[in-house]
Design a protein around this motif. Structure first.
Motif, PDB file in Angstrom:
ATOM      1  N   PHE A  45      21.322 -12.783 109.985  1.00 49.93           N
ATOM      2  CA  PHE A  45      20.100 -11.444 108.766  1.00 49.93           C
ATOM      3  C   PHE A  45      19.548 -11.320 110.059  1.00 49.93           C
ATOM      4  O   PHE A  45      19.409 -12.000 110.993  1.00 49.93           O
ATOM      5  CB  PHE A  45      19.857 -12.728 107.734  1.00 49.93           C
ATOM      6  N   GLN A  46      19.104 -10.337 109.584  1.00 49.98           N
ATOM      7  CA  GLN A  46      17.950  -9.404 110.327  1.00 49.98           C
ATOM      8  C   GLN A  46      16.412  -9.787 109.959  1.00 49.98           C
ATOM      9  O   GLN A  46      16.520 -10.190 109.324  1.00 49.98           O
ATOM     10  CB  GLN A  46      17.723  -7.892 109.882  1.00 49.98           C
ATOM     11  N   CYS A  50       7.819  -6.923 109.761  1.00 54.78           N
ATOM     12  CA  CYS A  50       6.837  -6.318 108.319  1.00 54.78           C
ATOM     13  C   CYS A  50       5.410  -4.717 108.959  1.00 54.78           C
ATOM     14  O   CYS A  50       5.618  -4.307 107.918  1.00 54.78           O
ATOM     15  CB  CYS A  50       6.393  -7.254 107.932  1.00 54.78           C
ATOM     16  N   ASP A  51       5.247  -5.345 110.020  1.00 50.00           N
ATOM     17  CA  ASP A  51       4.362  -4.455 110.289  1.00 50.00           C
ATOM     18  C   ASP A  51       4.491  -2.898 110.645  1.00 50.00           C
ATOM     19  O   ASP A  51       4.217  -1.349 110.273  1.00 50.00           O
ATOM     20  CB  ASP A  51       3.335  -5.210 111.357  1.00 50.00           C
ATOM     21  N   ASP A  52       6.191  -2.918 110.695  1.00 47.84           N
ATOM     22  CA  ASP A  52       6.983  -1.246 111.250  1.00 47.84           C
ATOM     23  C   ASP A  52       8.540  -1.465 111.593  1.00 47.84           C
ATOM     24  O   ASP A  52       9.085  -1.901 112.216  1.00 47.84           O
ATOM     25  CB  ASP A  52       6.783  -1.826 113.090  1.00 47.84           C
ATOM     26  N   PRO A  53       8.763  -1.528 110.211  1.00 46.40           N
ATOM     27  CA  PRO A  53       9.596  -1.102 109.815  1.00 46.40           C
ATOM     28  C   PRO A  53      10.604  -0.307 110.768  1.00 46.40           C
ATOM     29  O   PRO A  53      12.359  -0.811 109.943  1.00 46.40           O
ATOM     30  CB  PRO A  53       9.839  -1.409 108.115  1.00 46.40           C
ATOM     31  N   ASP A  54       9.922   0.299 111.251  1.00 50.16           N
ATOM     32  CA  ASP A  54      11.612   1.048 112.019  1.00 50.16           C
ATOM     33  C   ASP A  54      11.679   0.277 113.186  1.00 50.16           C
ATOM     34  O   ASP A  54      12.695   0.968 113.499  1.00 50.16           O
ATOM     35  CB  ASP A  54      11.163   2.561 112.037  1.00 50.16           C
ATOM     36  N   GLN A  55      11.084  -0.697 113.575  1.00 49.46           N
ATOM     37  CA  GLN A  55      11.279  -0.749 114.645  1.00 49.46           C
ATOM     38  C   GLN A  55      13.081  -1.881 114.783  1.00 49.46           C
ATOM     39  O   GLN A  55      12.904  -2.221 113.390  1.00 49.46           O
ATOM     40  CB  GLN A  55       9.888  -2.595 115.078  1.00 49.46           C
ATOM     41  N   VAL A  56      12.824  -2.215 116.206  1.00 45.67           N
ATOM     42  CA  VAL A  56      14.494  -2.409 115.929  1.00 45.67           C
ATOM     43  C   VAL A  56      14.579  -3.900 115.033  1.00 45.67           C
ATOM     44  O   VAL A  56      13.038  -4.524 116.147  1.00 45.67           O
ATOM     45  CB  VAL A  56      15.953  -2.519 117.381  1.00 45.67           C
ATOM     46  N   SER A  57      15.057  -4.977 114.636  1.00 45.59           N
ATOM     47  CA  SER A  57      15.003  -5.476 114.096  1.00 45.59           C
ATOM     48  C   SER A  57      15.830  -7.311 115.621  1.00 45.59           C
ATOM     49  O   SER A  57      17.041  -6.368 115.487  1.00 45.59           O
ATOM     50  CB  SER A  57      15.970  -5.762 112.554  1.00 45.59           C
ATOM     51  N   TRP A  58      15.784  -8.550 115.096  1.00 43.71           N
ATOM     52  CA  TRP A  58      15.924  -9.153 115.420  1.00 43.71           C
ATOM     53  C   TRP A  58      17.176  -9.724 114.387  1.00 43.71           C
ATOM     54  O   TRP A  58      16.497  -9.946 113.543  1.00 43.71           O
ATOM     55  CB  TRP A  58      15.154 -10.256 116.139  1.00 43.71           C
ATOM     56  N   MET A  59      17.734 -10.506 115.547  1.00 39.44           N
ATOM     57  CA  MET A  59      18.977 -11.754 114.494  1.00 39.44           C
ATOM     58  C   MET A  59      18.217 -12.871 114.445  1.00 39.44           C
ATOM     59  O   MET A  59      17.510 -13.420 114.976  1.00 39.44           O
ATOM     60  CB  MET A  59      20.116 -10.889 114.970  1.00 39.44           C
ATOM     61  N   GLY A  60      17.882 -13.611 113.223  1.00 40.98           N
ATOM     62  CA  GLY A  60      17.806 -14.903 112.394  1.00 40.98           C
ATOM     63  C   GLY A  60      18.565 -15.195 112.363  1.00 40.98           C
ATOM     64  O   GLY A  60      20.156 -14.708 111.939  1.00 40.98           O
TER      65      GLY A  60
END
Length: 145
Positions: A45-46, A50-60
Motif C-alpha cells: 500500500f502507498q 500528509c504534509d505534501d500529498p504530491d510527494q512520491v509515496s513510499w510503499m508500505g
C-alpha cells in the motif's frame, strides 16, 4: 574474529510422518540435498506524505501469510519410493518434521505439507535420481531445544 558454527547438509533432516497415534516420523532413504524456503506473503500500500500529498509515496507492506517450501534431490531408493509416491498421490497433506541439528541447539519445525511434486529421472547407465517439492499446509511450529 569468531568463526561461524556451521553444520553439514546431512544435519538437516526432512522427515515424513505416518497416520499412527502418536505420529512416527522417518527420513526417507536417498535424500542427497535439501533446501528450506521460508515465505512471507505481503500486501503493498502507498504511504502518502500528509504534509505534501504530491510527494512520491513510499510503499508500505503488511504481512498477510507465512509458508514453508521444501525442495530436495534424491537417489531413487527402493526403500523410500513408495513413501514418496503415497504422499504425492494423497489428496491429504502429510505430517512432516524438519530438523536442523547444530552443535549447541536443535531447531525443529513440525506440521503438515503436501508433496507437491516428485520428478524421477533415469539416464542410461546411471543411477536414477529425482527431485521432490513440498509445500506447508497450515502452521509449521518451530521449537528450539
Amino acid at each position: 574474529m569468531a568463526e561461524a558454527t556451521g553444520i553439514k547438509g546431512g544435519r538437516i533432516k526432512v522427515m515424513l510422518g505416518d497416520d499412527a497415534t502418536p505420529t512416527v516420523y522417518a527420513v526417507p532413504c536417498g535424500l542427497t540435498q535439501r533446501s528450506l524456503t521460508f515465505n512471507k506473503g505481503l500486501e503493498e500500500f502507498q504511504l502518502p506524505d500528509c504534509d505534501d500529498p504530491d510527494q512520491v509515496s513510499w510503499m508500505g507492506r503488511d504481512a498477510t501469510s507465512l509458508s514453508m517450501s521444501i525442495g530436495g534431490e534424491t537417489v531413487i531408493a527402493e526403500e523410500s519410493i513408495e513413501t514418496w509416491l503415497d504422499a504425492v498421490e494423497s489428496e491429504d497433506s502429510t505430517p512432516i518434521k524438519v530438523v536442523a541439528e547444530f552443535p549447541a541447539k536443535t531447531i525443529t519445525w513440525t506440521g503438515k505439507a503436501h508433496v507437491e511434486s516428485l520428478e524421477v529421472t533415469g539416464i542410461n547407465n546411471r543411477r536414477a535420481t529425482g527431485t521432490v517439492s513440498l509445500q506447508s499446509d497450515g502452521k509449521m511450529t518451530r521449537v528450539v531445544s
